[in-house]
Design a protein around this motif. Structure first.
Motif, PDB file in Angstrom:
ATOM      1  N   ALA A  35      64.807  34.737  64.594  1.00  0.00           N
ATOM      2  CA  ALA A  35      64.013  34.009  65.595  1.00  0.00           C
ATOM      3  C   ALA A  35      64.418  34.453  66.997  1.00  0.00           C
ATOM      4  O   ALA A  35      63.558  34.594  67.886  1.00  0.00           O
ATOM      5  CB  ALA A  35      64.189  32.504  65.432  1.00  0.00           C
ATOM      6  N   ALA A  36      65.709  34.702  67.213  1.00  0.00           N
ATOM      7  CA  ALA A  36      66.167  35.195  68.515  1.00  0.00           C
ATOM      8  C   ALA A  36      65.605  36.589  68.799  1.00  0.00           C
ATOM      9  O   ALA A  36      65.263  36.907  69.944  1.00  0.00           O
ATOM     10  CB  ALA A  36      67.692  35.210  68.573  1.00  0.00           C
ATOM     11  N   VAL A  37      65.496  37.408  67.764  1.00  0.00           N
ATOM     12  CA  VAL A  37      64.883  38.736  67.927  1.00  0.00           C
ATOM     13  C   VAL A  37      63.436  38.570  68.386  1.00  0.00           C
ATOM     14  O   VAL A  37      62.974  39.254  69.312  1.00  0.00           O
ATOM     15  CB  VAL A  37      64.960  39.552  66.613  1.00  0.00           C
ATOM     16  N   LEU A  38      62.705  37.665  67.758  1.00  0.00           N
ATOM     17  CA  LEU A  38      61.315  37.425  68.164  1.00  0.00           C
ATOM     18  C   LEU A  38      61.242  36.849  69.574  1.00  0.00           C
ATOM     19  O   LEU A  38      60.349  37.208  70.347  1.00  0.00           O
ATOM     20  CB  LEU A  38      60.620  36.497  67.163  1.00  0.00           C
ATOM     21  N   GLY A  39      62.171  35.972  69.917  1.00  0.00           N
ATOM     22  CA  GLY A  39      62.207  35.434  71.274  1.00  0.00           C
ATOM     23  C   GLY A  39      62.425  36.532  72.305  1.00  0.00           C
ATOM     24  O   GLY A  39      61.772  36.553  73.355  1.00  0.00           O
ATOM     25  N   ARG A  40      63.306  37.456  71.990  1.00  0.00           N
ATOM     26  CA  ARG A  40      63.550  38.597  72.896  1.00  0.00           C
ATOM     27  C   ARG A  40      62.302  39.469  72.987  1.00  0.00           C
ATOM     28  O   ARG A  40      61.943  39.948  74.056  1.00  0.00           O
ATOM     29  CB  ARG A  40      64.746  39.409  72.399  1.00  0.00           C
ATOM     30  N   ARG A  41      61.615  39.650  71.865  1.00  0.00           N
ATOM     31  CA  ARG A  41      60.356  40.403  71.872  1.00  0.00           C
ATOM     32  C   ARG A  41      59.342  39.739  72.785  1.00  0.00           C
ATOM     33  O   ARG A  41      58.659  40.397  73.568  1.00  0.00           O
ATOM     34  CB  ARG A  41      59.815  40.471  70.437  1.00  0.00           C
ATOM     35  N   ASP A  42      59.258  38.402  72.724  1.00  0.00           N
ATOM     36  CA  ASP A  42      58.328  37.667  73.579  1.00  0.00           C
ATOM     37  C   ASP A  42      58.660  37.871  75.058  1.00  0.00           C
ATOM     38  O   ASP A  42      57.759  38.030  75.881  1.00  0.00           O
ATOM     39  CB  ASP A  42      58.356  36.174  73.248  1.00  0.00           C
ATOM     40  N   ALA A  94      64.124  28.658  62.388  1.00  0.00           N
ATOM     41  CA  ALA A  94      63.149  29.290  63.284  1.00  0.00           C
ATOM     42  C   ALA A  94      61.970  28.370  63.606  1.00  0.00           C
ATOM     43  O   ALA A  94      61.056  28.770  64.333  1.00  0.00           O
ATOM     44  CB  ALA A  94      62.638  30.589  62.669  1.00  0.00           C
ATOM     45  N   HIS A  95      61.987  27.153  63.092  1.00  0.00           N
ATOM     46  CA  HIS A  95      60.869  26.235  63.327  1.00  0.00           C
ATOM     47  C   HIS A  95      60.649  25.980  64.827  1.00  0.00           C
ATOM     48  O   HIS A  95      59.510  26.009  65.304  1.00  0.00           O
ATOM     49  CB  HIS A  95      61.103  24.908  62.592  1.00  0.00           C
ATOM     50  N   GLY A  96      61.712  25.744  65.548  1.00  0.00           N
ATOM     51  CA  GLY A  96      61.602  25.494  66.979  1.00  0.00           C
ATOM     52  C   GLY A  96      61.001  26.675  67.722  1.00  0.00           C
ATOM     53  O   GLY A  96      60.166  26.493  68.619  1.00  0.00           O
ATOM     54  N   TYR A  97      61.418  27.885  67.342  1.00  0.00           N
ATOM     55  CA  TYR A  97      60.855  29.069  67.983  1.00  0.00           C
ATOM     56  C   TYR A  97      59.339  29.098  67.791  1.00  0.00           C
ATOM     57  O   TYR A  97      58.588  29.290  68.754  1.00  0.00           O
ATOM     58  CB  TYR A  97      61.460  30.369  67.434  1.00  0.00           C
ATOM     59  N   PHE A  98      58.880  28.921  66.556  1.00  0.00           N
ATOM     60  CA  PHE A  98      57.443  29.023  66.289  1.00  0.00           C
ATOM     61  C   PHE A  98      56.664  27.868  66.911  1.00  0.00           C
ATOM     62  O   PHE A  98      55.540  28.060  67.383  1.00  0.00           O
ATOM     63  CB  PHE A  98      57.172  29.156  64.787  1.00  0.00           C
ATOM     64  N   THR A  99      57.243  26.687  66.955  1.00  0.00           N
ATOM     65  CA  THR A  99      56.587  25.559  67.620  1.00  0.00           C
ATOM     66  C   THR A  99      56.346  25.891  69.090  1.00  0.00           C
ATOM     67  O   THR A  99      55.232  25.721  69.610  1.00  0.00           O
ATOM     68  CB  THR A  99      57.443  24.287  67.471  1.00  0.00           C
ATOM     69  N   ARG A 100      57.394  26.395  69.758  1.00  0.00           N
ATOM     70  CA  ARG A 100      57.260  26.776  71.179  1.00  0.00           C
ATOM     71  C   ARG A 100      56.318  27.962  71.344  1.00  0.00           C
ATOM     72  O   ARG A 100      55.468  27.971  72.235  1.00  0.00           O
ATOM     73  CB  ARG A 100      58.627  27.119  71.763  1.00  0.00           C
ATOM     74  N   HIS A 101      56.475  28.970  70.491  1.00  0.00           N
ATOM     75  CA  HIS A 101      55.664  30.184  70.602  1.00  0.00           C
ATOM     76  C   HIS A 101      54.173  29.865  70.473  1.00  0.00           C
ATOM     77  O   HIS A 101      53.373  30.290  71.304  1.00  0.00           O
ATOM     78  CB  HIS A 101      56.089  31.188  69.525  1.00  0.00           C
TER      79      HIS A 101
END
Length: 172
Positions: A35-42, A94-101
Motif C-alpha cells: 500500500a505504501a508503494v501505491l501511495g508513493r506511486r500516487d 491496505a484498506h485505508g489506502y484504498f478508501t482514501r485513494h
C-alpha cells in the motif's frame, strides 16, 4: 524487475537491501508495504500529471494521460488490482489506502465534471457525481481486462470514448 505476487516480506527486504527486521520496523506486513508503494506511486503521478492547466478539459486530458502512463507500467497495475481486490475488508492493512485513494480520485473526477458542466460542456442530464463514480469504476475494470487481454483492451481509447459520451460535441 517485478516482484512476484507471492513474495514474502523477507524476500522483498532482501531485494531492497535491507534487513527483514528493518523493513518490519516501518511496515507491519507485506500488504502495508505494498500500500505504501501505491501511495508513493500516487505522489509521483500527482507531481507528473497534477500541475498545469486546471481547465476542465485539461483535467480530462491529464486523466487520459495518466491511463496511458499506467498502461506502460503493467507491474504497478497488477499490484493495484491484486491489492484492491484484497483490501475491501476494513481490517486489511491496505484498506485505508484504498478508501482514501478512491475518495481522492472520485473528488478529482467530480471536480473536472462540474467544471465541464459550468462551461456547458457536460451533456444535459448527466449527474456529475454518478459519472465520477462511473469513471473510477470503468478505469478499474479496464485495468483488470487489460491485464488479461492487453492486445484487445485499449484503456485510453475506452476512457476517451466514455468521456466523449459525457461531453457535448464541440460546435464548429
Amino acid at each position: 524487475m517485478r516482484t512476484p505476487s507471492g513474495a514474502s516480506v523477507r524476500e522483498i527486504a532482501k531485494r531492497a537491501g535491507v534487513s527483514h527486521a528493518g523493513l518490519l520496523h516501518y511496515f507491519p506486513g507485506r500488504e502495508a508495504l505494498l500500500a505504501a508503494v501505491l501511495g508513493r506511486r500516487d505522489e509521483r503521478d500527482a507531481a507528473r500529471f497534477g500541475p498545469g492547466d486546471a481547465s476542465p478539459t485539461a483535467l480530462v486530458e491529464r486523466f487520459l494521460d495518466l491511463a496511458g502512463h499506467n498502461a506502460r507500467n503493467p507491474g504497478i497495475i497488477e499490484l493495484y488490482v491484486r491489492l484492491s481486490a484484497e483490501a475491501f475488508a476494513p481490517d486489511h492493512p491496505a484498506h485505508g489506502y484504498f478508501t482514501r485513494h478512491y475518495a481522492d480520485v472520485r473528488r478529482f473526477a467530480h471536480s473536472a465534471l462540474l467544471g465541464l458542466e459550468r462551461q456547458g460542456l457536460l451533456r444535459r442530464g448527466i449527474d456529475a457525481w454518478a459519472a465520477a463514480v462511473s469513471v473510477v469504476a470503468l478505469m478499474d475494470g479496464l485495468q483488470v481486462q487489460w491485464l488479461t487481454s492487453p492486445a484487445e483492451v485499449d484503456m485510453v481509447g475506452s476512457l476517451r470514448f466514455f468521456a466523449g459520451q459525457l461531453m457535448v460535441a464541440p460546435t464548429e
